[in-house]
Design a protein around this motif. Structure first.
Motif, PDB file in Angstrom:
ATOM      1  N   GLY A  21       0.940  -1.262   0.090  1.00  0.00           N
ATOM      2  CA  GLY A  21      -0.200  -0.021  -0.095  1.00  0.00           C
ATOM      3  C   GLY A  21       0.772   1.279  -0.008  1.00  0.00           C
ATOM      4  N   THR A  22       2.110   1.299   0.660  1.00  0.00           N
ATOM      5  CA  THR A  22       2.850   2.441   0.752  1.00  0.00           C
ATOM      6  C   THR A  22       3.396   2.632  -0.568  1.00  0.00           C
ATOM      7  OG1 THR A  22       3.380   2.271   3.121  1.00  0.00           O
ATOM      8  CG2 THR A  22       4.949   3.292   1.603  1.00  0.00           C
ATOM      9  N   TRP A  23       4.049   1.547  -1.310  1.00  0.00           N
ATOM     10  CA  TRP A  23       4.788   1.783  -2.374  1.00  0.00           C
ATOM     11  C   TRP A  23       3.741   2.442  -3.654  1.00  0.00           C
ATOM     12  CZ3 TRP A  23       9.725   2.021  -4.302  1.00  0.00           C
ATOM     13  CH2 TRP A  23      10.414   1.383  -3.367  1.00  0.00           C
ATOM     14  N   LEU A  24       2.405   1.689  -3.449  1.00  0.00           N
ATOM     15  CA  LEU A  24       1.349   1.953  -4.498  1.00  0.00           C
ATOM     16  C   LEU A  24       0.977   3.503  -4.184  1.00  0.00           C
ATOM     17  CD1 LEU A  24      -0.741   1.663  -6.457  1.00  0.00           C
ATOM     18  CD2 LEU A  24      -2.107   0.647  -4.931  1.00  0.00           C
ATOM     19  N   SER A  25       0.816   3.888  -2.919  1.00  0.00           N
ATOM     20  CA  SER A  25       0.352   5.332  -2.736  1.00  0.00           C
ATOM     21  C   SER A  25       1.448   6.227  -3.108  1.00  0.00           C
ATOM     22  CB  SER A  25      -0.065   5.388  -1.173  1.00  0.00           C
ATOM     23  OG  SER A  25      -0.913   4.517  -0.951  1.00  0.00           O
ATOM     24  N   LEU A  26       2.735   5.951  -2.820  1.00  0.00           N
ATOM     25  CA  LEU A  26       3.811   6.767  -3.129  1.00  0.00           C
ATOM     26  C   LEU A  26       3.765   6.925  -4.829  1.00  0.00           C
ATOM     27  CD1 LEU A  26       6.199   8.615  -2.098  1.00  0.00           C
ATOM     28  CD2 LEU A  26       7.777   6.440  -2.617  1.00  0.00           C
ATOM     29  N   THR A  45       8.711  -2.498  11.718  1.00  0.00           N
ATOM     30  CA  THR A  45       9.676  -2.224  11.901  1.00  0.00           C
ATOM     31  C   THR A  45      10.580  -2.625  10.645  1.00  0.00           C
ATOM     32  OG1 THR A  45       9.691  -1.905  14.228  1.00  0.00           O
ATOM     33  CG2 THR A  45      11.920  -1.973  13.207  1.00  0.00           C
ATOM     34  N   PRO A  46      11.224  -2.058   9.924  1.00  0.00           N
ATOM     35  CA  PRO A  46      11.135  -0.621   9.662  1.00  0.00           C
ATOM     36  C   PRO A  46       9.708   0.040   9.387  1.00  0.00           C
ATOM     37  CG  PRO A  46      12.077  -1.482   7.639  1.00  0.00           C
ATOM     38  CD  PRO A  46      12.088  -2.836   8.759  1.00  0.00           C
ATOM     39  N   ASP A  47       9.350   1.144   9.588  1.00  0.00           N
ATOM     40  CA  ASP A  47       8.126   1.641   9.374  1.00  0.00           C
ATOM     41  C   ASP A  47       8.194   2.457   7.822  1.00  0.00           C
ATOM     42  OD1 ASP A  47       5.782   3.027   9.196  1.00  0.00           O
ATOM     43  OD2 ASP A  47       5.890   3.784  11.041  1.00  0.00           O
ATOM     44  N   LEU A  48       7.840   1.353   6.802  1.00  0.00           N
ATOM     45  CA  LEU A  48       7.983   2.082   5.451  1.00  0.00           C
ATOM     46  C   LEU A  48       7.269   3.166   5.130  1.00  0.00           C
ATOM     47  CD1 LEU A  48       9.156   1.261   2.706  1.00  0.00           C
ATOM     48  CD2 LEU A  48       7.180   0.180   2.244  1.00  0.00           C
ATOM     49  N   TYR A  49       5.895   3.279   5.626  1.00  0.00           N
ATOM     50  CA  TYR A  49       5.065   4.236   5.524  1.00  0.00           C
ATOM     51  C   TYR A  49       5.552   5.702   6.089  1.00  0.00           C
ATOM     52  CZ  TYR A  49       0.763   7.281   5.763  1.00  0.00           C
ATOM     53  OH  TYR A  49      -0.127   8.092   5.667  1.00  0.00           O
TER      54      TYR A  49
END
Length: 356
Positions: A21-26, A45-49
């Protein structure tokens, strides 16, 4: 994938604080989309978002996919044309620990999302991201096609098969006419990439152990999986959403997004490739404990995506592992992760353009 299509496009991403979701949103934000995310707060951890910086420039709503009222309010405020549904309990082993929660999230969460879309009536396209594990696994050597039987021997796989059935029922019952919301499901392989913080998955758990100077215990060393770089299936989701918006029901239904067949490799092959890049003190052993059942052999047939979407995997397994290791080195060094992720998206886009 057409970057111009996404400029100023209103998009809702459920599960936007997760790994994919983070990669897609970015990526969506970078292309100029107006992104609203709906998810639990990230505690990885790590907190990618947080590291990605994606929260700057999108609307982030903290919410539970099981809460249909909050979801409805979010949809009404966001007014999306496209919805990517990634919110899920996504771990096989956790599904054995928390089966009821897994079904509530993955099945009723899908019901809530589709019911909200149905009532709203203005969404053009929904892509429900499920998994390659939704197939009834027969441990055979042939890759699974979209027409193969769904099923699951564990609560996670079963819940995702149920999510597929729910989506198909809603599609046939409420979204099966021209002019209705176009609905599809996307079944990806074992996705790997920088920033995956799940301690249950192979690559992050291995790196966490090696960083501490410890050997990693492999619970299923001979299991074969269709490993693929995270941006590969995300490009497939984006391609699919574009077609759903442009051609509607012609692209509804289920779609596989997996790597080339040669990249379906056993766990030990992945760990050896990681060790060759990581350096010293890379040890592993086979766990002697009894573990819950997991399938041994899983591959995807992507002929449908190849022929109808023109989507082909571009990143081989070795390069995908290098992408993970490069992200990890960058994170451990304390460098700017957001900048690095933008660089990787740009490099990937350039590569896919050259191979078209």
């Amino acid at each position: 994938m057409n970057r111009e299509f996404w400029r100023d496009r209103r998009v809702l991403v459920t599960g936007h604080t997760g790994f994919k979701g983070t990669w897609l949103s970015l990526w969506l934000k970078e292309m100029g989309a107006v992104v609203t995310g709906y998810a639990h707060q990230s505690n990885a951890t790590p907190d990618l978002y947080r590291l990605s910086g994606v929260e700057r420039g999108i609307t982030s709503v903290v919410g539970d996919i099981k809460n249909i009222l909050d979801l409805t309010i979010t949809l009404e405020k966001a007014q999306p044309e496209v919805v990517f549904h990634l919110a899920a309990q996504s771990l096989v082993r956790d599904s054995y620990k928390f089966p009821a929660e897994t079904y509530a999230t993955n099945v009723m969460g899908t019901v809530n999302l589709l019911e909200t879309v149905r009532r709203f009536g203005k969404v053009k396209a929904v892509v429900n991201v499920t998994t390659d594990k939704c197939y009834q696994n027969k441990e055979w050597v042939w890759p699974y096609r979209e027409s193969d039987r769904l099923g699951g021997a564990d609560p996670y796989s079963s819940s995702k098969a149920c999510s597929e059935l729910v989506t198909e029922a809603y599609r046939r019952s409420f979204f099966d006419q021209d002019g209705c919301t176009a609905v599809a499901t996307a079944r990806a392989g074992n996705v790997i990439g920088g920033g995956d913080g799940s301690p249950e998955r192979l690559l992050p758990s291995t790196l966490a152990a090696w960083d501490l100077g410890l050997p990693i215990e492999l619970r299923n060393p001979n299991a074969v999986r269709p490993w693929q770089f995270v941006l590969e299936p995300l490009r497939g989701y984006l391609d699919l959403a574009e077609r759903l918006c442009e051609a509607g029901q012609d692209y509804s239904g289920s779609w596989n997004f997996g790597p080339q067949q040669s990249d379906a490799q056993p766990v030990t092959a992945v760990v050896k490739a990681m060790a060759s890049i990581y350096g010293d003190n890379c040890e592993w052993s086979v766990s002697a404990q009894d573990h819950p059942h997991e399938s041994q052999l899983l591959q995807l047939d992507c002929a449908k995506s190849n022929s109808k979407l023109g989507w082909f995997a571009q990143t081989n397994l070795v390069d995908a592992i290098e992408e993970v290791m490069a992200w990890h080195r960058r994170w451990k060094s304390g460098d700017d992760i957001s900048e690095f992720m933008h660089e990787r998206i740009a490099a990937y886009e350039a590569k896919t353009k050259q191979t078209r």
